[in-house]
Design an enzyme around this catalytic site. Structure first.
Site, mmCIF file in Angstrom:
data_model
loop_
_atom_site.group_PDB
_atom_site.id
_atom_site.type_symbol
_atom_site.label_atom_id
_atom_site.label_comp_id
_atom_site.label_asym_id
_atom_site.label_seq_id
_atom_site.Cartn_x
_atom_site.Cartn_y
_atom_site.Cartn_z
ATOM 1 N NE ARG A 36 -4.222 -2.022 1.857
ATOM 2 C CZ ARG A 36 -4.608 -1.689 2.774
ATOM 3 N NH1 ARG A 36 -5.236 -1.177 3.893
ATOM 4 N NH2 ARG A 36 -6.148 -2.162 2.571
ATOM 5 C CE LYS A 197 -21.322 -18.756 5.880
ATOM 6 N NZ LYS A 197 -22.544 -18.276 7.668
ATOM 7 N N GLY A 354 -10.423 -9.466 -0.481
ATOM 8 C CA GLY A 354 -8.790 -9.791 -0.345
ATOM 9 C C GLY A 354 -9.193 -11.114 -0.758
ATOM 10 N N GLY A 377 -13.263 -3.671 0.759
ATOM 11 C CA GLY A 377 -14.556 -3.256 1.006
ATOM 12 C C GLY A 377 -15.407 -2.459 -0.487
#
Length: 396
Positions: A36, A197, A354, A377
């Site tokens: 980063r 999921k 991720g 996110g």
């Protein structure tokens, strides 16, 4: 998208407040992965080249709105200096007299890092007073932290509305890649959505159905869709209570003209461990005492044909339990196919999330993708069709 870049801003002699994401992993007082930090270097150098004085704003960890020495950004200084190839000044606060004095002392060509913005409770509350205190330090605001753009914080959203603002090079690259993938993509468009999921990706699936031509569903999510079609999956991970939802998604896809691709064959095993004995069977032939851990070669071949027939690919999530061999086979093979098509100029490929980044890096295919987002996110919320406050604040 109507947002400005560094090329649109006059920075000569000006103090430039640069919001970055350098929330990097640290062990025993040293940065263990400077990825980063490396990614913000082009923006910092361009600001310096334009005569601006970069003042870095960033968060680090979750200090819960008060100073915590264990979460001081000072730990990133050696890695920052190594990446930039020059010394970096540091101030023990991001507002107030300490910050103001450090900014005033900053000479042309120097770089300043301010202390963790989350040491102030007003940061995550997007407190106008904190945003104004930050704005008082500079002349121009640059946001290069797309990974924090889904949060309406003082340093990502409030501050952007108080100064002339633009996107940094990393933010610019992210926004251009995302626009090319879902905003105005070359069609046909295929999306790969994997993961454990269905329940965690309802918004994502709902948004994609109206925007893509093909949707490949993999991982544990695919098991739930198989169950919804009356197919037994043995001891596999599956959300049986989501069967009605899965059927509704299939119906909606049909109405939207989106083709959903589910496994045609599957790799099953009796236990989940490296090198466990496994076999490939048809999707409807999972033994009662086995679990589905990967997609089979027939499925990969079908996915590859779909990729070859499309012009744009968006990828989020692995096709199987990629962490352990041999259940990484389908993900690796499909990723290589996408990478090859991209290298040949036949496919625009954008991936993020991720597990996705980890899987594509593990496969060796990541380097050939058009763009790999490390935003996590923010990338997911963009795929879900949600407005990102840090981006919206840059719109002109």
């Amino acid at each position: 998208m109507a947002w400005k870049t560094l090329d649109d801003m006059d920075m000569a002699g000006k103090t430039v407040l640069l919001r970055v994401d350098i929330n990097v992993p640290v062990e025993e007082g040293r940065v263990t992965d400077a990825t980063r930090i490396d990614k913000i270097v082009p923006t910092v150098r361009d600001i310096l080249a334009k005569g601006g004085k970069p003042v870095l704003l960033a968060h680090f960890g979750r200090p819960k709105g008060k100073p915590d020495p264990a979460m001081s950004l000072a730990v990133t200084l050696p890695a920052l200096e190594a990446a930039l190839g020059q010394p970096v000044r540091f101030a023990g606060d991001c507002v107030g007299e300490t910050a103001a004095a450090a900014v005033a002392a900053l000479a042309p060509g120097e770089v300043l890092l301010l202390e963790n913005t989350r040491f102030h409770a007003g940061e995550e509350k997007n407190d106008p007073a904190l945003a104004q205190a930050m704005a008082d330090l500079g002349d121009v605001y640059v946001n290069d932290a797309f990974s924090a753009a889904h949060r309406a914080h003082a340093s990502t959203e409030g501050l952007a509305r108080l100064l002339p603002a633009c996107a940094g090079r990393l933010m610019e690259a992210e926004l251009k890649a995302l626009e090319a993938a879902l905003g105005t993509p070359e069609r046909p468009v295929v999306a790969v959505v994997g993961g454990a999921k269905v329940s965690t990706k309802l918004d994502l699936l709902g948004n994609l159905l109206g925007k893509v031509d093909h949707l490949v569903i993999g991982g544990g999510m695919a098991n739930t869709f198989l169950v919804a079609q009356g197919i037994e999956v043995g001891k596999s991970l599956a959300e049986r209570d989501m069967a009605d939802t899965a059927r509704a998604i299939l119906d909606k896809a049909g109405a939207a003209g989106c083709t959903i691709h589910l496994p045609l064959d599957i790799v099953v095993a009796r236990e989940f461990k490296a090198g466990a004995p496994c076999e490939t069977v048809a999707a409807g032939a999972c033994p009662p005492d086995a679990m589905i851990l990967d997609a089979g070669p027939e499925t990969v071949a079908a996915i590859t044909r779909t990729f070859a027939a499309c012009r744009t690919l968006i990828w989020n999530g692995p096709l199987g339990a990629f962490e352990i061999a041999p259940f990484d086979t389908a993900t690796n093979a499909a990723a290589k196919a996408a990478a090859d098509l991209t290298a040949e100029g036949r496919l625009v490929s954008v991936a993020g999330g991720g597990d996705t980044v980890a899987a594509l890096n593990k496969s060796g295919a990541a380097a050939s993708f058009t763009f790999i987002s490390t935003a996590g996110g923010a990338f997911l919320e963009w795929m879900e069709g949600k407005d990102l406050p840090g981006v919206a604040a840059l719109m002109t």
